[in-house]
Enzyme design. Structure first.
Site, PDB file in Angstrom:
ATOM      1  N   ASN A 176      52.538  72.241  23.398  1.00  0.00           N
ATOM      2  CA  ASN A 176      52.116  72.528  24.603  1.00  0.00           C
ATOM      3  C   ASN A 176      51.149  73.987  24.490  1.00  0.00           C
ATOM      4  O   ASN A 176      50.205  74.061  25.713  1.00  0.00           O
ATOM      5  CB  ASN A 176      52.859  72.846  25.113  1.00  0.00           C
ATOM      6  CG  ASN A 176      52.109  72.843  26.708  1.00  0.00           C
ATOM      7  OD1 ASN A 176      52.341  71.551  27.935  1.00  0.00           O
ATOM      8  ND2 ASN A 176      52.738  74.045  27.739  1.00  0.00           N
ATOM      9  N   ASP A 237      48.352  77.894  27.697  1.00  0.00           N
ATOM     10  CA  ASP A 237      48.455  75.933  27.793  1.00  0.00           C
ATOM     11  C   ASP A 237      46.660  75.731  26.401  1.00  0.00           C
ATOM     12  O   ASP A 237      46.358  76.066  26.730  1.00  0.00           O
ATOM     13  CB  ASP A 237      48.098  75.492  28.747  1.00  0.00           C
ATOM     14  CG  ASP A 237      49.886  75.413  28.928  1.00  0.00           C
ATOM     15  OD1 ASP A 237      51.122  76.854  29.221  1.00  0.00           O
ATOM     16  OD2 ASP A 237      50.919  74.365  29.405  1.00  0.00           O
ATOM     17  N   ASP A 267      58.219  70.016  21.064  1.00  0.00           N
ATOM     18  CA  ASP A 267      58.474  70.775  22.110  1.00  0.00           C
ATOM     19  C   ASP A 267      58.034  70.564  23.916  1.00  0.00           C
ATOM     20  O   ASP A 267      56.521  70.267  23.868  1.00  0.00           O
ATOM     21  CB  ASP A 267      58.428  72.147  21.827  1.00  0.00           C
ATOM     22  CG  ASP A 267      58.781  73.067  23.302  1.00  0.00           C
ATOM     23  OD1 ASP A 267      59.749  73.264  23.053  1.00  0.00           O
ATOM     24  OD2 ASP A 267      58.251  73.835  23.477  1.00  0.00           O
ATOM     25  N   GLU A 308      61.460  66.564  23.872  1.00  0.00           N
ATOM     26  CA  GLU A 308      62.637  67.393  24.443  1.00  0.00           C
ATOM     27  C   GLU A 308      61.571  66.976  26.161  1.00  0.00           C
ATOM     28  O   GLU A 308      60.847  68.130  26.411  1.00  0.00           O
ATOM     29  CB  GLU A 308      62.060  68.826  24.659  1.00  0.00           C
ATOM     30  CG  GLU A 308      63.515  70.123  24.564  1.00  0.00           C
ATOM     31  CD  GLU A 308      62.242  70.793  25.266  1.00  0.00           C
ATOM     32  OE1 GLU A 308      63.387  72.164  25.877  1.00  0.00           O
ATOM     33  OE2 GLU A 308      61.224  70.650  25.705  1.00  0.00           O
TER      34      GLU A 308
END
Length: 571
Positions: A176, A237, A267, A308
């Site tokens: 990310n 990001d 993640d 996740e």
């Protein structure tokens, strides 16, 4: 105008497939530990050139995705490790690869005849890549290890030693965002740099973009504009719609898979893409992107992808994709909170409700990855008020769940971690012995972060001792290994008649094999009750069982079950 993620998706003709809660990685930017520790050696910056890897095979030439229902992970038990806190081999107060390698026999010695190891099948290593922070979720080089933990050769030795024992190893992969100290981001601060488009920049903030779980702003001001950083300004990001960024990520994943890594825990998967109007979580482009990565890496059929997605299970279920073409596993956050709530309340209602919802929304119950707590949460023993009986029945319940269970390091000895809500207190050093000052973790006078635990919360105090929490965990792992119905069976929740509100039953089935788990979550004994299953029961493991369960009137009759008692049976 700079192209944003959505624009790049159009330019690149990325196909978008149609398909708010806490953050994927929750790190408090105000915490002092987010700064680079003074003792950390200066890190060299990675090259800024795009990948030189030959072009990947065409879509038509790539192999099909491996079957999601017969992977090695389906019957595995995972163990989550924060390398910084597991074992220090060089005496600097920080855990490292060499220390973890030295402790592999504790986790699984490779000999099924011994009983001095836990018997776990796979390790999930929290971030090990170069990073300026203690936690490592802000990466500065995707193809290098954190020098605090050792060298890449040290990691290779760890991987080889684990594989020699039959232990798989997966690593955290942060798609990310990067660190604000990554050379890409440093270069992107210049509006004329090609790296500007590696991130999401705007001339002014867009107030429609808000952090999903608390409404906080996500645009961060610099002299050259505003950049998008969901978690905080130290984690800008990445613009994953940029073809070169995608290529870098694929190349980095190949780097680790080629070294022998067995997969990734990805993640913050909910937030990989956004829409122009500020939709940040679970957008269709995110699902399309994960599918695309899986296809590009299909030549690693034995690699597991674990997502996740910290949200309700209805949204989590969508990350299975079409027949498992996104993630093969996703963490069961709703089940975890339901187990803890049910045990604390002594009432099965929340757990039964969560199980019923999972049965409705999950296309494959083997997609679930049950756990109790992880590195982002107060430890489970603390959440249960330090109650040993509550901890035992919670562990037994979690290990009866469908899917692939995950154990957080130290959970098996009842570590509570520190008393404060800061993340460091959830990740304190492992307690190997009761001997101060390092408690077997280090020979240094001071560890990277102190921790306090009650007397007897150590490996040496519990390992192999009858009745200890460690021994219970070892035996629960062995039970799953010995019974396919528990490891990878179908799941049902049979009706419980009488017995009080605390009695819960979970039925697992694989072919002709059936296993039943029954627990009394209450602090009071459960009187006699009947479970609506036909059975010829044989007890496999029990704590607090009164009498012998017997088939009666088309059901299975129990004389009673003690406070926080449980039993596993075959039927």
């Amino acid at each position: 105008m700079r192209l944003n993620r959505s624009s790049y998706a159009l330019v690149s003709l990325v196909l978008v497939a149609a398909g708010v809660g806490p953050a994927g990685c929750r790190h408090d930017p105000s915490a002092p530990s987010e700064a680079t520790p003074a003792s950390k050696p200066e890190q060299t910056e990675p090259a800024l050139v795009p990948t030189s890897r030959p072009a990947a095979a065409s879509e038509a030439a790539r192999p099909p995705l491996a079957s999601v229902t017969d992977g090695w992970w389906r019957t595995a038990v995972f163990y989550e490790i924060f390398v910084r806190s597991f074992k220090d081999a060089d005496g600097d107060g920080v855990g490292d690869f060499a220390g973890l390698t030295a402790q592999l026999d504790y986790l699984n010695d490779g000999d099924p005849e011994t009983s001095s190891d836990l018997g776990v099948d796979a390790l999930w290593l929290m971030p090990i890549k170069k990073s300026p922070s203690y936690h490592g979720y802000d990466v500065t080089d995707y193809q290098a290890v954190n020098p605090d933990y050792g060298t890449i050769e040290d990691f290779d030795r760890l991987l080889a030693a684990a594989h020699a024992r039959g232990i798989k190893v997966i690593i955290d992969f942060v798609l990310n965002h990067s660190s604000s100290k990554h050379p890409w981001f440093k270069q992107s601060r210049s509006p004329d740099s090609k790296y500007r488009d590696y991130y999401v920049w705007r001339d002014r903030p867009d107030d429609r973009w808000k952090r999903p779980w608390d409404g906080a702003p996500v645009w961060h001001k610099t002299r050259s504009g505003y950049f998008y950083g969901l978690f905080w300004s130290g984690m800008p990001d990445l613009n994953l719609a940029h073809p070169e960024v995608e290529a870098h990520m694929v190349d980095a994943m190949r780097f680790w898979l080629d070294r022998g890594v067995d997969g990734f825990r990805v993640d913050a998967v909910r937030y990989l893409h956004q829409t122009d109007d500020g939709q940040i979580a679970d957008v269709p482009a995110t699902h399309a992107f994960v599918k695309k990565l899986r296809r590009r890496l299909a030549d690693y059929p034995n690699a597991v992808w674990i997502g996740e997605a910290w949200t309700d299970m209805t949204k989590v279920a969508k990350y299975y994709g079409d027949g498992g073409d996104e993630f093969q596993l996703a963490f069961s956050f709703d089940i975890a909170s339901a187990i803890i709530e049910a045990v604390n309340d002594g009432n099965r209602a929340s757990l039964n409700q969560a199980l019923a919802t999972a049965d409705t929304v999950m296309a494959d119950r083997g997609f679930e990855a049950p756990f109790l707590t992880n590195h982002d949460m107060p430890r489970v023993m603390r959440s249960l008020g330090g109650d040993p009986g509550a901890m035992r029945v919670a562990a037994a319940t979690m290990m009866a769940m469908p899917g692939t269970p995950f154990i957080y390091y130290g959970e098996e000895i009842g570590m509570q971690g520190g008393p404060l809500p800061r993340d460091e207190d959830k990740r304190t050093p492992m307690r190997w012995t009761d001997s101060q000052p390092g408690f077997g973790f280090t020979t240094a006078a001071k560890t990277w972060h102190p921790g306090t635990e009650a007397s007897g919360v150590s490996v040496t105090a519990q390992r192999g001792r009858e009745g200890s929490l460690w021994t219970l965990y070892r035996d629960l792992i062995a039970l799953r290994h010995d019974h396919l119905a528990l490891a990878d069976g179908e799941t049902a929740t049979p009706v419980v008649k009488d017995g009080g509100r605390g009695v819960v039953a979970i039925l697992r089935r694989s072919g002709d094999q059936r296993a039943l788990f029954v627990a009394n979550l209450h602090t009071e004994p459960a009187p006699a009750f009947t479970i609506d299953v036909e059975a010829r029961p044989q007890v496999l493991m029990q704590e607090g069982l009164e009498g012998s369960p017997a088939a009666r009137d088309g059901g299975l009759r129990f004389d009673g079950l003690g406070p926080r008692g449980f039993v596993y049976l075959t039927l």
